[in-house]
Design a protein around this motif. Structure first.
Motif, short mmCIF file in Angstrom:
data_model
loop_
_atom_site.label_atom_id
_atom_site.label_comp_id
_atom_site.label_asym_id
_atom_site.label_seq_id
_atom_site.Cartn_x
_atom_site.Cartn_y
_atom_site.Cartn_z
N PHE A 34 0.82 -1.21 0.00
CA PHE A 34 0.00 0.00 0.00
C PHE A 34 0.86 1.26 0.00
CE2 PHE A 34 -3.69 2.54 1.38
CZ PHE A 34 -4.65 1.94 0.60
N PRO A 36 4.15 3.65 -0.93
CA PRO A 36 5.18 3.78 -1.95
C PRO A 36 6.57 3.46 -1.38
CG PRO A 36 3.86 5.79 -1.76
CD PRO A 36 3.49 4.92 -0.62
N PHE A 191 -0.18 9.71 1.23
CA PHE A 191 -1.20 10.12 0.25
C PHE A 191 -1.79 11.46 0.63
CE2 PHE A 191 -1.24 5.48 0.65
CZ PHE A 191 -0.79 5.16 -0.61
N LEU B 78 -10.15 2.39 -0.57
CA LEU B 78 -9.79 3.24 -1.71
C LEU B 78 -10.66 4.49 -1.90
CD1 LEU B 78 -8.59 0.68 -4.35
CD2 LEU B 78 -7.25 2.20 -2.91
N LEU B 100 -3.88 7.18 -9.44
CA LEU B 100 -3.11 6.76 -8.26
C LEU B 100 -3.75 5.54 -7.61
CD1 LEU B 100 -0.96 7.63 -5.90
CD2 LEU B 100 -3.04 8.40 -4.77
N THR B 103 -3.17 2.43 -9.64
CA THR B 103 -1.79 1.97 -9.43
C THR B 103 -1.68 1.24 -8.11
OG1 THR B 103 -1.13 4.02 -10.48
CG2 THR B 103 0.61 2.75 -9.42
N LEU B 104 -2.30 1.84 -7.08
CA LEU B 104 -2.23 1.27 -5.74
C LEU B 104 -2.87 -0.11 -5.69
CD1 LEU B 104 -1.11 2.58 -3.27
CD2 LEU B 104 -3.41 3.20 -2.61
N CYS B 105 -4.01 -0.24 -6.38
CA CYS B 105 -4.73 -1.50 -6.44
C CYS B 105 -3.83 -2.59 -6.99
CB CYS B 105 -5.92 -1.34 -7.36
SG CYS B 105 -7.47 -1.61 -6.58
N ARG B 107 -0.56 -2.61 -7.32
CA ARG B 107 0.63 -2.86 -6.53
C ARG B 107 0.29 -3.69 -5.29
NH1 ARG B 107 3.38 2.35 -5.12
NH2 ARG B 107 2.11 2.26 -3.24
N SER B 108 -0.83 -3.34 -4.62
CA SER B 108 -1.21 -4.05 -3.41
C SER B 108 -1.49 -5.51 -3.70
CB SER B 108 -2.45 -3.43 -2.78
OG SER B 108 -2.11 -2.26 -2.14
#
Lengths: 246, 244
Positions: A34, A36, A191, B78, B100, B103-105, B107-108
């Motif tokens: 979650f 970066p 964020f 989210l 963003l 992307t987060l989805c 990556r997680s």
């Protein structure tokens, strides 16, 4: 609004709240991937000195008294089982106390840092909650700040004439609150809000988490007091042994 | 949940693959996920699903259920990132944040896949063995090992206590929960005393050693696929242009 629309709305809301409350303690653990990369590294760097300090104090204690290793492992397992089990609690839902407040009062904040991180690692590797990359951030909130706050309040309270039960309640309550405020802060840093920046984002996370976390912290505080009462009544001998040991 | 994952870790098709390889493989993929772009993450999610369901023969229902749980959690958290509130409490949806969030989805879920792969293919004791070979301080490994030993004993004790309480028609009152916790503490303490007596009787000197069976054979077929796959994913990232 007709009946069906209302039913649908109620249904959606209840699903949302069921999920958001059943994951409320996972919300205190930031999930894998979650954050970066730069924040992952940052929180790991903040976390490591505390961990090393805790480890050194633990090494010192266990060299004198190797059996305490068992006791530490036991308390770690205990915390983990508490956080993994569904315990019947208020409002019919199930909540998972973190047990950090009680642990910090019993074992001291530095030892709890190590045990808390171990519990987090277990949650990652046995349950896939939390994660390895976010372990640093989670440990800072749950295993560093939480125990420090609990222990600080306990030490400060013991000097005043406030009743011991109230102190224990406050220690557990505020350690829970501190954990969730720090988590919100970590999320806000990673964020920031597009219009309001970090502060707006922080307020947003704190506000939303408060819905589930304040009742949870209250419950944990009450539970801790009751467990403490039982301990004082039936296990005075063990408590004294603990005091001498650690 | 915990018991089931642990059982799977001991009974899957990749159990015989040396633990170092699995740990190294999942850590490497985790690193690629954290540094890579969305294409690489998508490929990793699909590729790891194949590893988990096909090669390791983990039941697909377990995998899908775990994935759904994670996605549900993601979905809950989210919306917070998309909506923004300013000082006069105007709520607005920020379209720039949508990319963003996507992307987060990715990556997680990709990072979670790496973790889940490790979780269902490698028993915890073998993971500890790998840590030992990586020269992690022995006190951490000892603590982890002992904690692992205790966790299942207590989970069972807690279960039994819960059943016993239910059988005597114990309610959902929070006082009962506290009673349960206290009884668990008491059982824990008894167990601790018994174990420390047992260890002392065997002249415990502060170090706990345990036997790790050697002789896992290097499985060339999986190693080959892993190397080729990782190289391809990295190439995909380089050609795609935006590493980091």
């Amino acid at each position: 609004m007709n009946k069906w629309k209302l039913a649908l709305l109620v249904c959606c809301l209840s699903i949302y709240f069921t999920f958001s409350s059943s994951t409320s303690t996972f919300a205190m653990h930031i999930m894998e991937g979650f954050l970066p990369v730069k924040w992952v590294i940052f929180w790991w760097i903040i976390f490591l000195p505390f961990f090393i300090l805790g480890l050194r104090s633990l090494l010192r204690v266990t060299r004198k008294n190797p059996e305490l290793k068992l006791l530490m492992a036991l308390s770690g397992a205990f915390t983990f089982v508490l956080s993994a089990l569904k315990i019947p609690s208020v409002t019919g839902s199930s909540s998972h106390p973190t047990g950090v407040g009680l642990g910090a009062v019993l074992f001291g904040p530095l030892a709890m840092t190590v045990m808390g991180s171990i519990v987090l690692l277990f949650q990652a590797l046995l349950l896939a909650h939390g994660g390895l990359t976010t372990l640093g951030a989670n440990a800072v909130s749950m295993a560093v700040v939480g125990p420090l706050v609990a222990y600080g309040i306990y030490c400060f309270g013991m000097k005043t004439s406030i009743s011991q039960r109230l102190i224990i309640f406050l220690a557990a309550f505020f350690s829970d609150l501190a954990t969730y405020v720090v988590t919100s802060f970590q999320l806000a840093l990673a964020f920031p809000d597009a219009t309001g920046g970090i502060s707006a984002s922080f307020l947003k996370f704190v506000g939303i988490f408060a819905i589930t976390q304040i009742p949870l912290a209250l419950t944990e505080g009450l539970l801790t007091v009751i467990v403490w009462n039982f301990l004082c009544t039936y296990s005075r001998h063990e408590l004294e042994q603990l005091r001498k040991g650690v | 949940m915990m018991n089931r994952f642990d059982t799977i870790a001991y009974n899957n098709r990749l159990r015989k693959v040396p633990p170092e390889q699995k740990v190294f493989f999942s850590f490497l993929l985790l690193l690629i996920v954290m540094l890579g772009n969305r294409d690489m993450q998508t490929v990793i999610i699909i590729w790891l699903a194949v590893w988990i369901v096909w090669y390791a023969r983990v039941s697909w229902q377990v995998y899908v259920k775990a994935l759904l749980l994670v996605s549900a959690f993601l979905c809950v958290s989210l919306p917070l990132l998309i909506v923004s509130i300013d000082h006069s409490f105007h709520i607005s949806v920020n379209s720039s944040n949508i990319s963003l969030v996507i992307t987060l989805c990715f990556r997680s879920i990709a990072a979670w896949s790496c973790l889940f792969f490790l979780l269902v293919t490698t028993p915890f004791t073998e993971f500890l063995y790998t840590l030992k070979r990586m020269k992690v301080p022995s006190i951490i490994i000892e603590l982890l090992f002992l904690t692992y030993r205790f966790v299942f004993v207590f989970a069972r004790a807690a279960d039994e206590l819960h059943v016993a309480m239910k059988a005597r028609s114990g309610g959902n009152h929070w006082r009962h929960a506290a009673m349960l916790i206290f009884q668990l503490i008491q059982k824990t303490w008894l167990y601790y005393e018994a174990l420390s007596f047992a260890l002392r009787a065997r002249s415990f000197s502060g170090e706990i050693t345990y036997v790790q069976k050697e002789g896992d054979v290097l499985c060339k077929r999986y190693l080959f696929e892993a190397i080729i796959g990782v190289v391809m994913i990295v190439l995909l990232g380089v050609i795609g242009g935006e590493l980091l």
